[in-house]
Design a protein around this motif. Structure first.
Motif, PDB file in Angstrom:
ATOM      1  N   LYS A 166       0.850  -1.195   0.000  1.00 18.87           N
ATOM      2  CA  LYS A 166       0.000   0.000   0.000  1.00 18.87           C
ATOM      3  C   LYS A 166       0.884   1.242   0.000  1.00 18.87           C
ATOM      4  CE  LYS A 166      -2.741  -3.275   1.919  1.00 18.87           C
ATOM      5  NZ  LYS A 166      -2.306  -4.601   2.353  1.00 18.87           N
ATOM      6  N   THR A 167       0.693   2.108  -0.971  1.00 11.05           N
ATOM      7  CA  THR A 167       1.512   3.305  -1.061  1.00 11.05           C
ATOM      8  C   THR A 167       0.739   4.431  -1.731  1.00 11.05           C
ATOM      9  OG1 THR A 167       3.654   4.157  -1.820  1.00 11.05           O
ATOM     10  CG2 THR A 167       2.512   2.629  -3.286  1.00 11.05           C
ATOM     11  N   SER A 168       1.124   5.672  -1.434  1.00 15.94           N
ATOM     12  CA  SER A 168       0.468   6.832  -2.024  1.00 15.94           C
ATOM     13  C   SER A 168       1.416   8.016  -1.959  1.00 15.94           C
ATOM     14  CB  SER A 168      -0.828   7.159  -1.279  1.00 15.94           C
ATOM     15  OG  SER A 168      -1.456   8.311  -1.819  1.00 15.94           O
ATOM     16  N   CYS A 169       1.294   8.934  -2.911  1.00 13.35           N
ATOM     17  CA  CYS A 169       2.179  10.096  -2.917  1.00 13.35           C
ATOM     18  C   CYS A 169       1.514  11.263  -3.659  1.00 13.35           C
ATOM     19  CB  CYS A 169       3.509   9.746  -3.583  1.00 13.35           C
ATOM     20  SG  CYS A 169       4.788  11.009  -3.406  1.00 13.35           S
ATOM     21  N   TYR A 170       1.552  12.440  -3.043  1.00 12.44           N
ATOM     22  CA  TYR A 170       0.989  13.645  -3.640  1.00 12.44           C
ATOM     23  C   TYR A 170       1.963  14.814  -3.501  1.00 12.44           C
ATOM     24  CZ  TYR A 170      -3.689  11.813  -4.531  1.00 12.44           C
ATOM     25  OH  TYR A 170      -4.749  11.109  -5.043  1.00 12.44           O
ATOM     26  N   GLU A 171       1.794  15.785  -4.392  1.00 12.62           N
ATOM     27  CA  GLU A 171       2.622  16.980  -4.389  1.00 12.62           C
ATOM     28  C   GLU A 171       1.728  18.216  -4.424  1.00 12.62           C
ATOM     29  OE1 GLU A 171       4.950  18.581  -8.013  1.00 12.62           O
ATOM     30  OE2 GLU A 171       6.393  17.305  -6.938  1.00 12.62           O
ATOM     31  N   VAL A 172       2.158  19.265  -3.740  1.00 17.18           N
ATOM     32  CA  VAL A 172       1.412  20.512  -3.720  1.00 17.18           C
ATOM     33  C   VAL A 172       2.419  21.652  -3.669  1.00 17.18           C
ATOM     34  CG1 VAL A 172       1.217  20.490  -1.185  1.00 17.18           C
ATOM     35  CG2 VAL A 172      -0.439  21.779  -2.530  1.00 17.18           C
ATOM     36  N   VAL A 173       2.083  22.803  -4.233  1.00 15.85           N
ATOM     37  CA  VAL A 173       2.988  23.952  -4.231  1.00 15.85           C
ATOM     38  C   VAL A 173       2.645  24.861  -3.057  1.00 15.85           C
ATOM     39  CG1 VAL A 173       3.781  25.978  -5.498  1.00 15.85           C
ATOM     40  CG2 VAL A 173       3.332  23.836  -6.727  1.00 15.85           C
ATOM     41  N   ILE A 174       3.658  25.120  -2.218  1.00 16.38           N
ATOM     42  CA  ILE A 174       3.519  25.988  -1.056  1.00 16.38           C
ATOM     43  C   ILE A 174       4.600  27.062  -1.145  1.00 16.38           C
ATOM     44  CG2 ILE A 174       3.479  26.119   1.460  1.00 16.38           C
ATOM     45  CD1 ILE A 174       1.303  24.301   0.449  1.00 16.38           C
ATOM     46  N   ASN A 175       4.212  28.332  -1.175  1.00 15.01           N
ATOM     47  CA  ASN A 175       5.191  29.430  -1.292  1.00 15.01           C
ATOM     48  C   ASN A 175       6.140  29.211  -2.466  1.00 15.01           C
ATOM     49  OD1 ASN A 175       5.267  29.103   2.209  1.00 15.01           O
ATOM     50  ND2 ASN A 175       4.332  30.850   1.164  1.00 15.01           N
ATOM     51  N   ASP A 176       5.592  28.775  -3.587  1.00 11.75           N
ATOM     52  CA  ASP A 176       6.367  28.514  -4.800  1.00 11.75           C
ATOM     53  C   ASP A 176       7.382  27.385  -4.628  1.00 11.75           C
ATOM     54  OD1 ASP A 176       5.075  30.564  -6.244  1.00 11.75           O
ATOM     55  OD2 ASP A 176       6.420  32.060  -5.354  1.00 11.75           O
ATOM     56  N   LYS A 177       7.213  26.571  -3.590  1.00  9.72           N
ATOM     57  CA  LYS A 177       8.077  25.421  -3.357  1.00  9.72           C
ATOM     58  C   LYS A 177       7.253  24.147  -3.514  1.00  9.72           C
ATOM     59  CE  LYS A 177      11.558  27.997  -1.837  1.00  9.72           C
ATOM     60  NZ  LYS A 177      12.868  28.085  -2.524  1.00  9.72           N
ATOM     61  N   LYS A 178       7.835  23.151  -4.166  1.00 10.26           N
ATOM     62  CA  LYS A 178       7.153  21.859  -4.291  1.00 10.26           C
ATOM     63  C   LYS A 178       7.252  21.096  -2.974  1.00 10.26           C
ATOM     64  CE  LYS A 178       7.655  21.168  -9.283  1.00 10.26           C
ATOM     65  NZ  LYS A 178       8.211  20.294 -10.343  1.00 10.26           N
ATOM     66  N   VAL A 179       6.116  20.795  -2.398  1.00 13.90           N
ATOM     67  CA  VAL A 179       6.047  20.034  -1.150  1.00 13.90           C
ATOM     68  C   VAL A 179       5.441  18.672  -1.461  1.00 13.90           C
ATOM     69  CG1 VAL A 179       4.944  19.879   1.111  1.00 13.90           C
ATOM     70  CG2 VAL A 179       5.877  22.065   0.325  1.00 13.90           C
ATOM     71  N   THR A 180       6.092  17.621  -1.005  1.00 12.51           N
ATOM     72  CA  THR A 180       5.652  16.261  -1.319  1.00 12.51           C
ATOM     73  C   THR A 180       5.275  15.503  -0.055  1.00 12.51           C
ATOM     74  OG1 THR A 180       7.229  16.303  -3.157  1.00 12.51           O
ATOM     75  CG2 THR A 180       6.273  14.174  -2.603  1.00 12.51           C
ATOM     76  N   ILE A 181       4.242  14.685  -0.177  1.00 10.05           N
ATOM     77  CA  ILE A 181       3.797  13.821   0.925  1.00 10.05           C
ATOM     78  C   ILE A 181       3.736  12.396   0.398  1.00 10.05           C
ATOM     79  CG2 ILE A 181       1.989  13.375   2.630  1.00 10.05           C
ATOM     80  CD1 ILE A 181       0.981  16.259   2.079  1.00 10.05           C
ATOM     81  N   GLY A 182       4.447  11.476   1.039  1.00  7.44           N
ATOM     82  CA  GLY A 182       4.434  10.072   0.633  1.00  7.44           C
ATOM     83  C   GLY A 182       4.009   9.185   1.786  1.00  7.44           C
ATOM     84  N   GLY A 183       3.408   8.046   1.466  1.00  5.47           N
ATOM     85  CA  GLY A 183       2.951   7.155   2.525  1.00  5.47           C
ATOM     86  C   GLY A 183       3.078   5.696   2.163  1.00  5.47           C
ATOM     87  N   ALA A 184       3.249   4.870   3.187  1.00  7.48           N
ATOM     88  CA  ALA A 184       3.246   3.419   3.043  1.00  7.48           C
ATOM     89  C   ALA A 184       2.474   2.838   4.210  1.00  7.48           C
ATOM     90  CB  ALA A 184       4.675   2.864   3.026  1.00  7.48           C
ATOM     91  N   ALA A 185       1.760   1.750   3.961  1.00  8.42           N
ATOM     92  CA  ALA A 185       0.955   1.150   5.019  1.00  8.42           C
ATOM     93  C   ALA A 185       0.899  -0.353   4.853  1.00  8.42           C
ATOM     94  CB  ALA A 185      -0.461   1.731   5.009  1.00  8.42           C
ATOM     95  N   LYS A 186       0.523  -1.020   5.950  1.00  9.66           N
ATOM     96  CA  LYS A 186       0.227  -2.441   5.890  1.00  9.66           C
ATOM     97  C   LYS A 186      -1.036  -2.697   6.693  1.00  9.66           C
ATOM     98  CE  LYS A 186       0.859  -5.403   8.413  1.00  9.66           C
ATOM     99  NZ  LYS A 186      -0.119  -6.181   9.260  1.00  9.66           N
TER     100      LYS A 186
END
Length: 410
Positions: A166-186
């Motif tokens: 199980k995995t997921s990953c998203y990106e969003v722009v904050i203050n013109d900076k790319k911010v990434t969030i990734g996850g793994a689960a079982k």
């Protein structure tokens, strides 16, 4: 090459992972706790990261959770998470606690970091002591990297009866900076969380203080991880851990930041995807069930009703058998203790109306049965007494669930 899918406010990174955010590394190895598969893993941040966590509310919290809580309480920072599968290290008394502390200290020594900057997690059989000789050797083998193979090695190491990672990953722009969030689960069985799921780990390079991160995680958990159920059992080891190392370079995030809604949406998207993947991969499951309840008086009541429906063994077996037995859905609504006016309830299988105006509706049993044979099924219930809505996710209940759990230890 990362495949990116654009959405309205956030970007989904199709093959992103826990190492996609800047400054995070991972690894997984075969320590010998299982016959052949990876069974020990680590997530490592290049710098100490602000953190947040939610835990099972079981009276029998496993030793790793107690050690992790002590680590976080010390400074609110984490730099590594060490995880083993095959053995939960739960209900193992003083020896189990000693072993969990040793896992923490050995990992800290490996990376030359503070021991209270290490979290510990375990999953597997309850009531058996860890094979510490293998744990020690496995920790010494860990060499975290930033590539996709390293993330996969970690994701494999945390699985038990899971069939898929199980995995997921998203990106969003904050203050013109790319911010990434990734996850793994079982998680596959013993999934009926209260404050967590089986195990989930989220990394982000966002700069965000621990208090804001904790508040966000707690709120998100209530509508994602806490809204899944496979079998009605809550584990001794349920935990969600988040690390935010600030490497994206954005201005500090909190609820007053103008880009907070976008970050919140991305964080929620990662959590919801992980939760749904856990529900879909329930032990013996053949399909994912989503229940959406609208027209409730409160969000809490909408969530409660949705989870009662998706957690009903009778509903789950009817979905497995492709039987559009809406009476079982009515029963689950009836014992939910939410505000209900029977004459106002509507029940649908996606666009197939089964019940409305307190009366059964004519529908094609054949069409409904064919719909229920899909690998994803959606049940819609409108209570008609308010404006609030909620969702829950689960899976069907099959013969294979009994087979898997009848011989879990053997």
């Amino acid at each position: 090459m990362l495949q990116i899918k654009e959405t309205s406010a956030i970007t989904k990174i199709e093959n992103g992972s826990i190492v996609t955010p800047k400054g995070f590394l991972a690894d997984g190895v075969h320590a010998g706790l299982r016959y052949s598969k990876n069974d020990l893993g680590v997530i490592y941040s290049e710098v100490p990261a602000n953190c947040a966590a939610v835990y099972t509310q079981s009276h029998f919290q496993a030793a790793p959770l107690k050690v992790t809580q002590e680590s976080i309480a010390k400074s609110g920072l984490l730099q590594a998470i060490v995880v083993n599968s095959a053995n939960a290290n739960a209900c193992t008394g003083e020896q189990g606690l000693k072993d969990a502390f040793e896992m923490r200290e050995r990992t800290a020594n490996l990376f030359n970091i503070e021991k209270h900057h290490v979290a510990v997690a375990s999953t597997g059989v309850i009531g058996e002591f860890l094979k510490m000789d293998k744990i020690r050797n496995g920790i010494d083998q860990l060499k975290p990297e930033t590539n996709e193979e390293a993330a996969i090695d970690f994701q494999q190491a945390i699985l038990t009866t899971d069939l898929v990672m199980k995995t997921s990953c998203y990106e969003v722009v904050i203050n013109d900076k790319k911010v990434t969030i990734g996850g793994a689960a079982k998680g596959s069985g013993m999934i009926h969380p209260n404050m967590a799921t089986m195990l989930a780990f989220v990394t982000t390079d966002a700069k965000i203080d621990s208090a804001s991160l904790q508040s966000l995680l707690s709120a998100t958990t209530d509508k994602t991880y806490n809204q899944i159920t496979v079998d009605g059992d809550t584990s001794t080891n349920d935990m969600v851990l988040v690390m935010a190392n600030g490497q994206a370079g954005n201005e500090p995030l909190n609820e007053s930041h103008p880009n907070w809604p976008e970050f919140k949406a991305a964080f929620n998207a990662v959590s919801e995807e992980l939760a749904k993947q856990i529900a879909k991969d329930g032990e013996g499951a053949t399909k994912l069930i989503e229940v959406e309840v609208t027209g409730a008086k409160t969000k809490q009541e909408a969530n409660v009703v949705a989870k009662k429906i998706v957690g009903s063994s009778l509903v789950k077996t009817a979905v497995y058998g492709a039987d559009a037995n809406w009476g079982r859905i009515i029963c689950a609504v009836g014992y939910s203790e939410a505000a209900v006016e029977p004459e106002k309830i509507d029940i649908y299988l996606e666009d197939i109306c089964l019940f409305t105006n307190n009366s059964p509706q004519a529908f094609s049993e054949e069409t409904a049965s064919e719909y229920l044979k899909r690998d994803q099924v959606k049940i819609l219930v409108n209570l008609g007494v308010g404006e609030e809505a909620g969702k829950a996710w689960g899976c069907d209940l099959t013969y294979d669930y009994v087979k898997i759990n009848a011989s879990y230890r053997t």
